[in-house]
Design an enzyme around this catalytic site. Sequence first.
Site, PDB file in Angstrom:
ATOM      1  N   THR A 145      40.385  46.239  43.318  1.00 14.35           N
ATOM      2  CA  THR A 145      38.924  45.941  43.525  1.00 14.35           C
ATOM      3  C   THR A 145      38.648  44.314  43.567  1.00 14.35           C
ATOM      4  O   THR A 145      39.216  43.576  42.959  1.00 14.35           O
ATOM      5  CB  THR A 145      38.173  46.597  42.441  1.00 14.35           C
ATOM      6  OG1 THR A 145      37.027  46.291  42.475  1.00 14.35           O
ATOM      7  CG2 THR A 145      38.848  46.238  41.136  1.00 14.35           C
ATOM      8  N   ASP A 146      37.318  44.081  44.315  1.00 14.94           N
ATOM      9  CA  ASP A 146      36.898  42.677  44.156  1.00 14.94           C
ATOM     10  C   ASP A 146      36.389  42.370  42.790  1.00 14.94           C
ATOM     11  O   ASP A 146      36.276  41.246  42.376  1.00 14.94           O
ATOM     12  CB  ASP A 146      35.729  42.605  45.396  1.00 14.94           C
ATOM     13  CG  ASP A 146      34.677  43.650  45.052  1.00 14.94           C
ATOM     14  OD1 ASP A 146      34.711  44.445  44.261  1.00 14.94           O
ATOM     15  OD2 ASP A 146      33.547  43.464  46.062  1.00 14.94           O
ATOM     16  N   GLU A 147      36.094  43.572  41.990  1.00  8.89           N
ATOM     17  CA  GLU A 147      35.787  43.366  40.714  1.00  8.89           C
ATOM     18  C   GLU A 147      36.658  42.267  39.608  1.00  8.89           C
ATOM     19  O   GLU A 147      36.308  41.724  38.889  1.00  8.89           O
ATOM     20  CB  GLU A 147      35.294  44.472  39.966  1.00  8.89           C
ATOM     21  CG  GLU A 147      34.174  45.065  40.503  1.00  8.89           C
ATOM     22  CD  GLU A 147      33.479  46.265  39.748  1.00  8.89           C
ATOM     23  OE1 GLU A 147      33.701  45.961  38.429  1.00  8.89           O
ATOM     24  OE2 GLU A 147      32.932  47.056  40.266  1.00  8.89           O
ATOM     25  N   LYS A 185      41.668  46.843  35.796  1.00 10.08           N
ATOM     26  CA  LYS A 185      41.989  46.632  37.127  1.00 10.08           C
ATOM     27  C   LYS A 185      42.872  45.307  37.392  1.00 10.08           C
ATOM     28  O   LYS A 185      43.963  45.297  38.157  1.00 10.08           O
ATOM     29  CB  LYS A 185      41.003  46.740  38.172  1.00 10.08           C
ATOM     30  CG  LYS A 185      40.389  48.080  38.297  1.00 10.08           C
ATOM     31  CD  LYS A 185      41.473  49.280  38.863  1.00 10.08           C
ATOM     32  CE  LYS A 185      41.542  49.223  40.115  1.00 10.08           C
ATOM     33  NZ  LYS A 185      42.564  50.053  40.703  1.00 10.08           N
ATOM     34  N   TYR A 196      36.371  48.024  32.645  1.00 10.81           N
ATOM     35  CA  TYR A 196      37.168  48.732  34.030  1.00 10.81           C
ATOM     36  C   TYR A 196      37.648  47.498  34.779  1.00 10.81           C
ATOM     37  O   TYR A 196      38.877  47.450  35.186  1.00 10.81           O
ATOM     38  CB  TYR A 196      36.007  49.185  34.853  1.00 10.81           C
ATOM     39  CG  TYR A 196      36.437  49.413  36.293  1.00 10.81           C
ATOM     40  CD1 TYR A 196      37.236  50.178  36.590  1.00 10.81           C
ATOM     41  CD2 TYR A 196      35.742  48.501  37.209  1.00 10.81           C
ATOM     42  CE1 TYR A 196      37.580  50.348  37.770  1.00 10.81           C
ATOM     43  CE2 TYR A 196      36.264  48.569  38.470  1.00 10.81           C
ATOM     44  CZ  TYR A 196      37.201  49.332  38.815  1.00 10.81           C
ATOM     45  OH  TYR A 196      37.508  49.391  40.357  1.00 10.81           O
TER      46      TYR A 196
END
Length: 274
Positions: free
Chosen positions: A60-62, A92, A88
């Site tokens: 994810t870009d997060e 990741k 979260y």
Amino acid sequence: MDKLYEEEHPDIVVNFAAESHVDRSIEDPELFLRTNILGTATLLDACRKYGIKRYHQVSTDEVYGDLPLDRPDLFFTETTPLHTSSPYSSSKASADLLVLAYHRTYGLPVTISRCSNNYGPYHFPEKLIPLMIANALADKPLPVYGEGKNVRDWLYVEDHCKAIDLIIRKGTVGEVYNVGGHNEKQNIEIVRLICKELGKPESLITYVTDRKGHDLRYAIDPTKIHNELGWLPETKFDDGIRKTIKWYLENRKWWETIISGEYQNYYEKMYGNR
Ligand code: DAU
């Protein structure tokens, strides 16, 4: 996993599985560590044991944290340092590091994709777009966090799937690819658009207490996947969001079953006193 690998002999393993909702991770971080980190380690170990042609991690870009709202010139590239905000995104990022470590240490043939916000059919109703569609259809309040000015970079789910397929077939082992379509929108713009498309009044919009640690802006620079693999998003946002709304109108049974069950406890807990 042993049983599965022995029966199926997979040559390519794509890890799409994750606990994916930021709000849930704020309530129960440990669940995210177990699924997203230990779950990834379990798959990686099985791949080592049985041998595979490719392990692909859907990330994810997060993992890059967020960007300021007043610097539209800044984007996440594959070399942007990992700088996570939530349990979260931390889980990741940890998984990504494990994947890269298994490549370096054991020579496992891995690739990673880091994508921006997806939308489209089968999006679980806890997420912004399906939640707003479901609530608007029921004439319920539309809970916008903070001032609704946070920016997300939206990509139609099929474009994401095509990118993953391309990376598996043509991507370079050991590499990370950012996936996004330069489609930044403020949350409030999305909610207003949903009201308009469904013919519902904007008076349903209710500003509620902000998410803890709420990331301000995500924006992907997809130059690498474009230049190296020729990927470009195909679905324009206006078409994608209409297709998505139509899907939710035509598939009420799927999401109404979800939101009528245990989901009601979740909704009450998250939004009851917000
Ligand atoms: O960027 C990719 C990520 O996108 C994925 O890695 C995550 O798994 C996925 O959940 C998504 O994360 P977000 O937190 O951006 O998505 P979400 O749909 O939860 O929220 C989108 C924005 O809308 C965010 O700024 C919070 C806001 N929001 C969300 C909900 C559910 C609201 O204002 N009200 C809401 O009720």
